[in-house]
Structures are given as structure tokens and as C-alpha cells.
Design a protein around this motif. Structure first.
Motif, PDB file in Angstrom:
ATOM      1  N   LEU A  90      66.212  65.098  -2.692  1.00 52.13           N
ATOM      2  CA  LEU A  90      66.260  65.306  -4.137  1.00 52.13           C
ATOM      3  C   LEU A  90      65.549  66.600  -4.537  1.00 52.13           C
ATOM      4  O   LEU A  90      66.045  67.366  -5.371  1.00 52.13           O
ATOM      5  N   GLU A  91      64.392  66.837  -3.941  1.00 47.68           N
ATOM      6  CA  GLU A  91      63.634  68.047  -4.286  1.00 47.68           C
ATOM      7  C   GLU A  91      64.392  69.305  -3.873  1.00 47.68           C
ATOM      8  O   GLU A  91      64.448  70.291  -4.620  1.00 47.68           O
ATOM      9  N   GLU A  94      67.354  69.769  -6.287  1.00 42.34           N
ATOM     10  CA  GLU A  94      66.960  70.224  -7.622  1.00 42.34           C
ATOM     11  C   GLU A  94      66.767  71.734  -7.645  1.00 42.34           C
ATOM     12  O   GLU A  94      67.155  72.399  -8.617  1.00 42.34           O
ATOM     13  N   SER A  98      67.936  74.578 -10.460  1.00 47.08           N
ATOM     14  CA  SER A  98      66.928  75.182 -11.329  1.00 47.08           C
ATOM     15  C   SER A  98      66.645  76.630 -10.954  1.00 47.08           C
ATOM     16  O   SER A  98      66.318  77.440 -11.826  1.00 47.08           O
ATOM     17  N   ARG A 106      66.304  67.176 -13.245  1.00 47.02           N
ATOM     18  CA  ARG A 106      66.168  66.035 -12.343  1.00 47.02           C
ATOM     19  C   ARG A 106      67.523  65.747 -11.709  1.00 47.02           C
ATOM     20  O   ARG A 106      68.569  66.022 -12.315  1.00 47.02           O
ATOM     21  N   GLU A 108      70.134  62.981  -9.825  1.00 49.32           N
ATOM     22  CA  GLU A 108      70.574  61.612  -9.528  1.00 49.32           C
ATOM     23  C   GLU A 108      71.657  61.703  -8.468  1.00 49.32           C
ATOM     24  O   GLU A 108      72.418  62.683  -8.434  1.00 49.32           O
ATOM     25  N   TRP A 296      72.729  66.955 -11.464  1.00 47.48           N
ATOM     26  CA  TRP A 296      71.507  67.589 -11.980  1.00 47.48           C
ATOM     27  C   TRP A 296      71.575  67.614 -13.495  1.00 47.48           C
ATOM     28  O   TRP A 296      72.620  67.971 -14.071  1.00 47.48           O
ATOM     29  N   GLU A 299      65.823  69.064 -17.980  1.00 45.65           N
ATOM     30  CA  GLU A 299      64.836  68.288 -18.714  1.00 45.65           C
ATOM     31  C   GLU A 299      65.085  68.412 -20.216  1.00 45.65           C
ATOM     32  O   GLU A 299      65.444  69.495 -20.695  1.00 45.65           O
ATOM     33  N   ASP A 303      64.902  62.104 -17.926  1.00 44.68           N
ATOM     34  CA  ASP A 303      63.570  61.536 -17.777  1.00 44.68           C
ATOM     35  C   ASP A 303      63.579  60.077 -18.226  1.00 44.68           C
ATOM     36  O   ASP A 303      64.597  59.548 -18.704  1.00 44.68           O
TER      37      ASP A 303
END
Length: 446
Positions: A90-91, A94, A98, A106, A108, A296, A299, A303
Motif C-alpha cells: 500500500l505504501e 501510494e 502522490s 490513501r 484501497e 488511490w 486526502e 480517511d
């Protein structure tokens, strides 16, 4: 297996509706390497559609072997359980978004492209409430009950559809079929921009931010693959995105096909310089080795306050095998330092060779285009299904796999593995030349 041979009818134990059986000749592939597949009768095929855009890195068995080693101690994981492997993936995912968009978000996970699109709509509806979804004519976003409503062709809604979902279609972004083309000197941009930015009013039938039921999401493809490899005009797409955002809609980029350098940059939306709120990608993440998509959302759309725990669940998105495949494929992408220049060279190689074919076969080819690792041959009529068949059979020693869709029966789509070599492009051109010659000979001539 007994009773099944290449070119036979649908086997009695197989569901006949599968897309596999749209052709009379159905090779059974038993091995693959690089850009080639081999059938059980020994015939080789050069894959110029990369398993429908999935196998960008070619047929590389070492990816699965390496992935298996990464999850030997945890071959399965109970549903609703976390793991360091999932968190690490996931990291990494992301950052892919970004780093380009310059804003945190974030991620999913879901199983495939259609499921990922549905998750993106969940996120949009969590923010805006259920409402109208705006898409382009010519779009393809999946075949599930929900995504078939977003996809253009009515065929996808004949058997299963979520009829309660309100979908509005903006005019097609395909400049070659645009009705405004003759009325403008700037590529029909002026008329089309007006056509895609008039919704959100009392007269348009689509509610804007001042209405209780408004447009919750605008969904677009940077390149319409199934629609005939259509590249929307950048100015048109920027105007559509800006208008959607002004109307309060969540902007969703469908990067299932275009993501991970398929059309040049990492993400197709970079071609037009637009910045979506949500991005869905899939095919470029696992190289065909696992079913997984990533969604993705910038934000704070995903959240806990906007998208609380329990908003999403899927039994198999946390299995270590799929996560390990993605982790391994991401290593390969990170190691490919020259990918942008290599894909640019591939685009030029495709363009040069297809332009030569167009000059040699003017009676059957109207035009050719190339964008990144994709190209299209626009034919003089709805001959794409026949040309696709000829590409597989016309050459005595080599079959060629190319794409043709019912939504664009006059277009052959070409999108080989991004690792294809110049020599392999020459072989592709050789087969296409033979197949086009046969097609030309079959056509009635005045």
C-alpha cells in the motif's frame, strides 16, 4: 484434453459466453517467453496486444517464482486481517500517485478493474452522496452490473445492469467522428468544449452543487482503448475536468489500461495535464500474475471520517500471493530507469512501421496513430474482426495477436508488451502486411 482441438467449436464443458470463444480458431497456449506465446500445436504467436494491455513486461516466469519466495511463510491470510506485506505494498502504491500529483492520498485494493471502479464510486458517493455519474460516449469501464452502466455499448447492459444508477454521457471525445469538426478551424475544440461543459443546470437535466441530487462523479479514460484507441483532445479533457470539479463532482481517472507507462508517462492523465481526485489502476501492477486493482484517493476522501471502516471488503485482496506479485512487479518498474525514453522510442517505432503499411495498403487503411506503447489502424470499413483473424492465420509460421472491439469495428488496436524489440516490431509488420494483403484481396473492387 480429449475432444478439444484448436479451431474446434466451444467445448461442451465450457461456458460459451466467454470472450475467448468469439473467434473460430482458439489456440490453447502452453508456454510464453518475452513477447511470444506458444500453442499446444507448436505454433508461435507474437502478442501485439500484451494480453489486453496487461503483460507490459512480457511473459516472464521469474516474476511468479520470485513472488512465491516472498510469501512462503504466509501462503494465505484470513479475511479482514492485516499484514506487513499488505502495508508495504500500500505504501509503495501510494507513492506512485502522490509523487506525480503532489498531494497525499490513501490506497484501497480490489480484485480487478471493474471491482476497482466500483470501489472508486463508493468513495465518491461517501463524499457526495449517491448521485449522477458523468462519463464520455465511447467509454469502457467494465462489464459488472455497476460498471456496465458506465460503459458505452448497450450490449454490456443486456444481461445485467444496475438500472437505478443515473449515468449521463458527454459527447464522444473522438475527433474523427466529431460533428463539430467542419465548423471550427481548431480541431473542433470550441464546439466540443461547450458540449461537455453545459451540464449542471436546470436545462441540462444534471444537477450541480445547488441541487439535492447532483453529479457525484465524473469518470474518464485518458485514452479510450475499447472505444478505438481514442486520445481525447487535451484542451477538451481539461475543460471537462475543470467543469466537473466546479460542479462538485469527484473526478475519477480510469487508468486500468493506461496506467504504468502504457501511453508514455506513468499515468495517462499526465498527457492532458489534468489532476484527478481518484485514480483506479490494475493491469500494469501484476503483469498478469494476479488479480488485483488499486484505488488511490486524495486526502481526505478515503480517511475514516469520509470512508469509515466497513465501507469495503473483499475476501481475496489481502492474500499474500497477489501482494507478493505486485511487490515484485513494482521492483521491476523501479529498476527500469529509462522507461519514459524507451516507451517514446516504441511509439516512434510503431508510428513509422504503421505509416509504411498505410502507404502500401491505401485501399484498406484510412489512418494510423501511435501514443506511447499503443497504436491503432483505422480501416476503411468494419473489417477489424476479419483482420484480427487473418493476423492469427495468414503467416505460415507465425501468428499475431491484435485487438479488435465491437465498439470500434473499423479499428485494430495494437499495444504490445513494452519490452518488444525493433526486430519483433519488424516481425509484427511482416504479419500485418500479409494479413492486410489478404483483406484487400477479399474486398469487392470497382
Amino acid at each position: 484434453m480429449p475432444g478439444v482441438t484448436n479451431g474446434a467449436a466451444v467445448p461442451p464443458f465450457a461456458g460459451a459466453g466467454n470472450l475467448i470463444y468469439r473467434s473460430a480458431v482458439v489456440p490453447r497456449f502452453v508456454r510464453g517467453s518475452g513477447c511470444f506465446l506458444e500453442a499446444d500445436d507448436g505454433r508461435r504467436y507474437l502478442d501485439a496486444e500484451a494480453a489486453n494491455g496487461t503483460v507490459a513486461l512480457g511473459y516472464d516466469a521469474s516474476i511468479l517464482q520470485e513472488a512465491a519466495r516472498r510469501c512462503l511463510d504466509l501462503p494465505a491470510l484470513p479475511s479482514f486481517c492485516e499484514s506487513p506485506l499488505r502495508l508495504g505494498v500500500l505504501e509503495r502504491l501510494e507513492r506512485l500517485f502522490s509523487d506525480v500529483l503532489g498531494t497525499p492520498g490513501r490506497v484501497e485494493l480490489d480484485l480487478g478493474g471493474a471491482q476497482g471502479m466500483e470501489t472508486a464510486l463508493r468513495i465518491a458517493f461517501s463524499a457526495n452522496g449517491p448521485g449522477t455519474v458523468v462519463v464520455f460516449e465511447g467509454a469502457f469501464h467494465g462489464r459488472s452490473g455497476i460498471t456496465s452502466m458506465l460503459s458505452a455499448s448497450p450490449r454490456y447492459r443486456e444481461l445485467l445492469a444496475a438500472w437505478g444508477l443515473e449515468v449521463v454521457r458527454l459527447p464522444s471525445p473522438d475527433c474523427r467522428t466529431c460533428p463539430h469538426a467542419a465548423a471550427s478551424q481548431d480541431g473542433c475544440r470550441t464546439g466540443c468544449v461547450g458540449a461537455v461543459t453545459r451540464w449542471g443546470s436546470e436545462l441540462s437535466g444534471v444537477g450541480g452543487p445547488g441541487f439535492g441530487r447532483k453529479a457525484s462523479a465524473f469518470v474518464f479514460e485518458a485514452v479510450q482503448n475499447v472505444g478505438g484507441m481514442v486520445v481525447p483532445d487535451p484542451g477538451l479533457l481539461r475543460a471537462a475536468v475543470a467543469h466537473a470539479r466546479a460542479q462538485g463532482a469527484v473526478v475519477i481517472a480510469d487508468e486500468i489500461f493506461t496506467g504504468m507507462h502504457r501511453v508514455g508517462p506513468r499515468w495517462g492523465f499526465e498527457l492532458a495535464g489534468v489532476e484527478p481526485d481518484v485514480v483506479v489502476t490494475s493491469k500494469g501492477l501484476s503483469n498478469g500474475g494476479a488479480a488485483l486493482s488499486a484505488v488511490w484517493a486524495r486526502e481526505p476522501l478515503a480517511d475514516a471520517d469520509h470512508y469509515p471502516p466497513g465501507s469495503h471488503s473483499s475476501t481475496f485482496v489481502g492474500i499474500p500471493h497477489a501482494l507478493a506479485v505486485v511487490d515484485t512487479v513494482l521492483d521491476r518498474w523501479e529498476g527500469w530507469k529509462s522507461v519514459r525514453s524507451d516507451v517514446a522510442a516504441l511509439a516512434e517505432g510503431l508510428r513509422t512501421r504503421l505509416t509504411g503499411l498505410a502507404a502500401d495498403h491505401p485501399a484498406v487503411i484510412d489512418r494510423v496513430d501511435a501514443t506511447g506503447g499503443t497504436a491503432r489502424i483505422v480501416l476503411s470499413g468494419p473489417h477489424a474482426p476479419r483482420l484480427r483473424q487473418l493476423c492469427a492465420t495468414a503467416h505460415p509460421d507465425l501468428g499475431l495477436l491484435v485487438a479488435a472491439t465491437g465498439m470500434a469495428p473499423d479499428v485494430i488496436n495494437i499495444h504490445p508488451p513494452l519490452v518488444i524489440t525493433p526486430d519483433e516490431l519488424d516481425r509484427m509488420t511482416e504479419v500485418l502486411d500479409l494479413a492486410l494483403g489478404v483483406l484487400d484481396g477479399e474486398r469487392p473492387h470497382a
